[in-house]
Scaffold this motif. Structure first.
Motif, mmCIF file in Angstrom:
data_model
loop_
_atom_site.group_PDB
_atom_site.id
_atom_site.type_symbol
_atom_site.label_atom_id
_atom_site.label_comp_id
_atom_site.label_asym_id
_atom_site.label_seq_id
_atom_site.Cartn_x
_atom_site.Cartn_y
_atom_site.Cartn_z
ATOM 1 N N ILE A 59 0.861 -1.190 0.000
ATOM 2 C CA ILE A 59 0.000 0.000 0.000
ATOM 3 C C ILE A 59 0.893 1.234 0.000
ATOM 4 C CG2 ILE A 59 -1.770 1.280 1.270
ATOM 5 C CD1 ILE A 59 -2.573 -1.363 2.554
ATOM 6 N N GLY A 60 0.509 2.239 -0.723
ATOM 7 C CA GLY A 60 1.273 3.483 -0.704
ATOM 8 C C GLY A 60 1.213 4.141 0.658
ATOM 9 N N SER A 61 2.384 4.546 1.174
ATOM 10 C CA SER A 61 2.428 5.164 2.502
ATOM 11 C C SER A 61 1.539 6.387 2.604
ATOM 12 C CB SER A 61 3.867 5.566 2.838
ATOM 13 O OG SER A 61 4.715 4.450 2.872
ATOM 14 N N TRP A 62 1.475 7.148 1.510
ATOM 15 C CA TRP A 62 0.727 8.399 1.551
ATOM 16 C C TRP A 62 -0.587 8.322 0.781
ATOM 17 C CZ3 TRP A 62 3.024 9.849 5.463
ATOM 18 C CH2 TRP A 62 4.422 9.885 5.579
ATOM 19 N N SER A 63 -1.098 7.119 0.610
ATOM 20 C CA SER A 63 -2.428 7.008 0.018
ATOM 21 C C SER A 63 -3.464 7.515 1.006
ATOM 22 C CB SER A 63 -2.731 5.556 -0.349
ATOM 23 O OG SER A 63 -2.839 4.755 0.816
ATOM 24 N N SER A 64 -4.544 8.040 0.489
ATOM 25 C CA SER A 64 -5.576 8.599 1.364
ATOM 26 C C SER A 64 -6.115 7.561 2.341
ATOM 27 C CB SER A 64 -6.724 9.169 0.524
ATOM 28 O OG SER A 64 -6.269 10.233 -0.273
ATOM 29 N N GLY A 65 -6.347 6.353 1.839
ATOM 30 C CA GLY A 65 -6.895 5.309 2.701
ATOM 31 C C GLY A 65 -5.970 4.964 3.849
ATOM 32 N N TRP A 66 -4.659 4.895 3.560
ATOM 33 C CA TRP A 66 -3.713 4.544 4.626
ATOM 34 C C TRP A 66 -3.608 5.661 5.661
ATOM 35 C CZ3 TRP A 66 -2.053 0.227 6.404
ATOM 36 C CH2 TRP A 66 -0.971 0.178 7.275
ATOM 37 N N ILE A 68 -5.911 7.824 6.492
ATOM 38 C CA ILE A 68 -7.131 7.820 7.300
ATOM 39 C C ILE A 68 -7.116 6.653 8.282
ATOM 40 C CG2 ILE A 68 -9.640 7.528 7.199
ATOM 41 C CD1 ILE A 68 -9.525 8.983 4.460
ATOM 42 N N ALA A 69 -6.684 5.481 7.819
ATOM 43 C CA ALA A 69 -6.665 4.301 8.680
ATOM 44 C C ALA A 69 -5.693 4.463 9.841
ATOM 45 C CB ALA A 69 -6.302 3.066 7.858
ATOM 46 N N VAL A 70 -4.471 4.938 9.553
ATOM 47 C CA VAL A 70 -3.454 5.062 10.602
ATOM 48 C C VAL A 70 -3.851 6.113 11.624
ATOM 49 C CG1 VAL A 70 -1.065 5.746 11.077
ATOM 50 C CG2 VAL A 70 -1.570 4.208 9.183
ATOM 51 N N LEU A 71 -4.343 7.247 11.180
ATOM 52 C CA LEU A 71 -4.702 8.300 12.127
ATOM 53 C C LEU A 71 -5.931 7.927 12.951
ATOM 54 C CD1 LEU A 71 -3.715 11.251 9.896
ATOM 55 C CD2 LEU A 71 -3.154 11.131 12.319
ATOM 56 N N THR A 72 -6.878 7.217 12.346
ATOM 57 C CA THR A 72 -8.028 6.745 13.121
ATOM 58 C C THR A 72 -7.584 5.735 14.176
ATOM 59 O OG1 THR A 72 -9.474 7.054 11.196
ATOM 60 C CG2 THR A 72 -10.304 5.682 12.987
ATOM 61 N N ALA A 73 -6.699 4.812 13.787
ATOM 62 C CA ALA A 73 -6.172 3.840 14.744
ATOM 63 C C ALA A 73 -5.352 4.524 15.843
ATOM 64 C CB ALA A 73 -5.310 2.809 14.014
ATOM 65 N N THR A 74 -4.622 5.569 15.469
ATOM 66 C CA THR A 74 -3.864 6.330 16.467
ATOM 67 C C THR A 74 -4.799 6.979 17.477
ATOM 68 O OG1 THR A 74 -2.083 6.778 14.887
ATOM 69 C CG2 THR A 74 -2.246 8.230 16.794
ATOM 70 N N SER A 115 1.752 10.765 24.096
ATOM 71 C CA SER A 115 2.503 11.671 23.230
ATOM 72 C C SER A 115 3.272 10.907 22.167
ATOM 73 C CB SER A 115 3.463 12.511 24.070
ATOM 74 O OG SER A 115 4.291 13.307 23.261
ATOM 75 N N ALA A 116 3.932 9.805 22.554
ATOM 76 C CA ALA A 116 4.704 9.021 21.592
ATOM 77 C C ALA A 116 3.811 8.444 20.505
ATOM 78 C CB ALA A 116 5.459 7.908 22.314
ATOM 79 N N LEU A 117 2.634 7.955 20.882
ATOM 80 C CA LEU A 117 1.706 7.416 19.895
ATOM 81 C C LEU A 117 1.239 8.496 18.921
ATOM 82 C CD1 LEU A 117 -0.467 5.130 22.215
ATOM 83 C CD2 LEU A 117 1.132 4.368 20.451
ATOM 84 N N ALA A 118 0.945 9.674 19.444
ATOM 85 C CA ALA A 118 0.487 10.761 18.576
ATOM 86 C C ALA A 118 1.586 11.213 17.623
ATOM 87 C CB ALA A 118 0.010 11.937 19.439
ATOM 88 N N LEU A 119 2.810 11.321 18.141
ATOM 89 C CA LEU A 119 3.927 11.726 17.286
ATOM 90 C C LEU A 119 4.153 10.725 16.160
ATOM 91 C CD1 LEU A 119 6.476 12.906 20.016
ATOM 92 C CD2 LEU A 119 5.368 14.367 18.319
ATOM 93 N N ALA A 120 4.081 9.446 16.487
ATOM 94 C CA ALA A 120 4.313 8.410 15.479
ATOM 95 C C ALA A 120 3.166 8.306 14.493
ATOM 96 C CB ALA A 120 4.525 7.065 16.165
ATOM 97 N N GLY A 121 1.956 8.536 14.954
ATOM 98 C CA GLY A 121 0.781 8.326 14.116
ATOM 99 C C GLY A 121 0.466 9.433 13.144
ATOM 100 N N LEU A 282 -10.943 12.518 11.648
ATOM 101 C CA LEU A 282 -10.966 13.846 11.030
ATOM 102 C C LEU A 282 -9.561 14.282 10.613
ATOM 103 C CD1 LEU A 282 -13.506 15.679 13.369
ATOM 104 C CD2 LEU A 282 -13.904 14.780 11.071
ATOM 105 N N LEU A 283 -8.566 13.963 11.425
ATOM 106 C CA LEU A 283 -7.193 14.299 11.057
ATOM 107 C C LEU A 283 -6.752 13.518 9.821
ATOM 108 C CD1 LEU A 283 -5.468 14.490 14.563
ATOM 109 C CD2 LEU A 283 -6.087 16.396 13.062
ATOM 110 N N GLY A 284 -7.184 12.266 9.712
ATOM 111 C CA GLY A 284 -6.875 11.486 8.521
ATOM 112 C C GLY A 284 -7.501 12.089 7.272
ATOM 113 N N LEU A 285 -8.744 12.529 7.391
ATOM 114 C CA LEU A 285 -9.409 13.175 6.253
ATOM 115 C C LEU A 285 -8.707 14.478 5.877
ATOM 116 C CD1 LEU A 285 -13.125 12.566 7.351
ATOM 117 C CD2 LEU A 285 -11.913 11.456 5.448
#
Length: 430
Positions: A59-66, A68-74, A115-121, A282-285
């Motif tokens: 999957i492309g790292s900067w695809s819209s779906g990825w 949104i998925a990573v930030l929602t999971a974060t 904080s670490a999770l937010a920075l990474a996500g 919302l951040l993913g969007l």
């Protein structure tokens, strides 16, 4: 800085200052090491989330779906930390500032994890607020045990200075911020001369220097974003500086005025898991809309933004400016633990480069630093911090007089108005 400590005796005189040296050195170095440790952990997790996993999945790292998925999971992960970890990762970040009274030490682990999770996500916040709060909590707890008679403001000042020195790699920013916090503090009492400013800054400067040199030796940080050289001022540069800084301040104040309403909207959900998961979505969007440069704290991203200032269209820069500012406001309002300085720098640089794209006669370096100055003044209400941060981004000292002039109308626009910080009832702090 610490309201309940203002009546405590202030340290002054050589006999009082000399015993501060070793504790200040220890606090400064320890504050830097904690910052570096959390940063290293978040960078490792960031590589997993944004490189290893998408490559493995094809999957492309900067695809819209990825995104949104990573930030929602974060958001979900941070929400679980806030809900279940002892201490709930500290108070609501919308009600806290950069330097606050100590929270209980048991809050620090959850706060650092969130904080670490937010920075990474990819959340649009920096590490400064949670790291400073954790360092203050731990320093106060240990310092109070070792020297119970020492005023609380001493330990808070040392920890805050050490952390800020580590963040910027220099004690100058810490000295400026602490100097600003000392204005208006009551003196030691009638009949006693007030302590000199340098007596009050003695310990914090040592801590800031220790924190800064520790960071430099271990990580060699830099704020150089490779902006074009600014060779000298022209008459039109004065007008450009005044206008861009003022526009930055107005833009920042728009976010400040919207902040309480966004915060109240998120609080309707009550449960932090639901609130932060929605915030992450919302951040993913927003990331999908603005592109990958609008993710994360923004310091590395702003270097990429400034690498080729003429490669971005005015529309691209306007979009990134607005998206990053909205993302910063959303992340702060929904409960992510993080600071606003570094994402505000991105907003200011994007705004300044937008001004250059619209009016090519505006020098890109002047536009970028004046944009940072105005946005930071509105979001942090720290004049010295704003001026210092804007100045260190410029490769040439000739821009400093223009920044000093530009700070005046920007400050008039923000002083006395609400801050991007709330009381417990969601009303703005003034």
């Amino acid at each position: 800085m610490v309201q309940e400590a203002s009546s405590q005796p202030l340290i002054t005189g050589p006999r009082s200052l000399l015993p501060l040296i070793l504790p200040a050195l220890a606090v400064g170095a320890g504050s830097a090491l904690l910052l570096l440790g959390v940063t290293a952990v978040s960078e490792e997790l960031k590589d997993v989330l944004w490189t290893t996993l998408p490559d493995t999945l094809g999957i492309g790292s900067w695809s819209s779906g990825w995104m949104i998925a990573v930030l929602t999971a974060t958001g979900l992960a941070v929400g679980l930390v806030v809900w279940k970890v002892p201490g709930n990762a500290g108070p609501d970040p919308a009600t806290t500032g950069l330097v606050d009274p100590p929270v209980p030490a048991r809050v620090a682990p959850g706060l650092l994890l969130a904080s670490a999770l937010a920075l990474a996500g990819g959340v649009s916040l920096g590490p400064e607020n949670p790291i400073t709060a954790a360092n203050i909590a731990l320093t106060y707890r240990l310092g109070h045990k070792l020297r119970p008679a020492a005023p609380a403001v001493l330990w808070v000042s040392l920890a805050a200075a050490g952390t800020i020195g580590a963040l910027f790699g220099t004690p100058v920013a810490a000295a400026l911020i602490i100097t600003e916090s000392l204005v208006g503090r009551p003196g030691p009492g009638e009949g006693r001369p007030p302590p000199s400013l340098w007596d009050q800054l003695f310990g914090p400067l040592i801590a800031a220097g220790a924190g800064g040199i520790t960071t430099v030796l271990v990580a060699n940080p830099t704020f150089d974003i490779d902006l074009p050289g600014f060779s000298g001022s022209r008459y039109q540069d004065v007008l450009a500086a005044l206008v861009i800084a003022s526009v930055g301040a107005v833009l920042g104040m728009a976010a400040v005025y919207a902040f309480p309403y966004v915060h109240r909207a998120f609080r309707w959900l009550r449960n932090p898991v639901a609130t932060l998961t929605l915030g992450g979505l919302l951040l993913g969007l927003l990331g999908a809309l603005g592109g990958n440069l609008t993710l994360f704290k923004g310091l590395d991203e702003v270097k990429e933004l400034a690498a080729d200032v003429d490669s971005w269209s005015a529309g691209d820069l306007a979009l990134m400016t607005v998206v990053k500012l909205v993302a910063l406001m959303t992340a702060s309002a929904c409960g992510f633990r993080g600071g606003r300085i570094f994402p505000a720098v991105f907003v200011g640089v994007a705004l300044g480069l937008f001004a250059h794209a619209v009016v090519p006669q505006v020098h890109p370096t002047l536009g970028a630093v004046c944009g940072v100055l105005g946005v930071l003044m509105a979001l942090t209400r720290q004049g010295w911090l704003s001026l210092f941060t804007a100045a260190v981004l410029a490769p040439d000292a000739e821009v400093l007089p223009l920044l000093c002039l530009a700070s005046l109308p920007a400050w008039l626009l923000v002083t006395g108005r609400p801050m991007m910080q709330l009381h417990e009832d969601s009303s703005p702090v003034r």
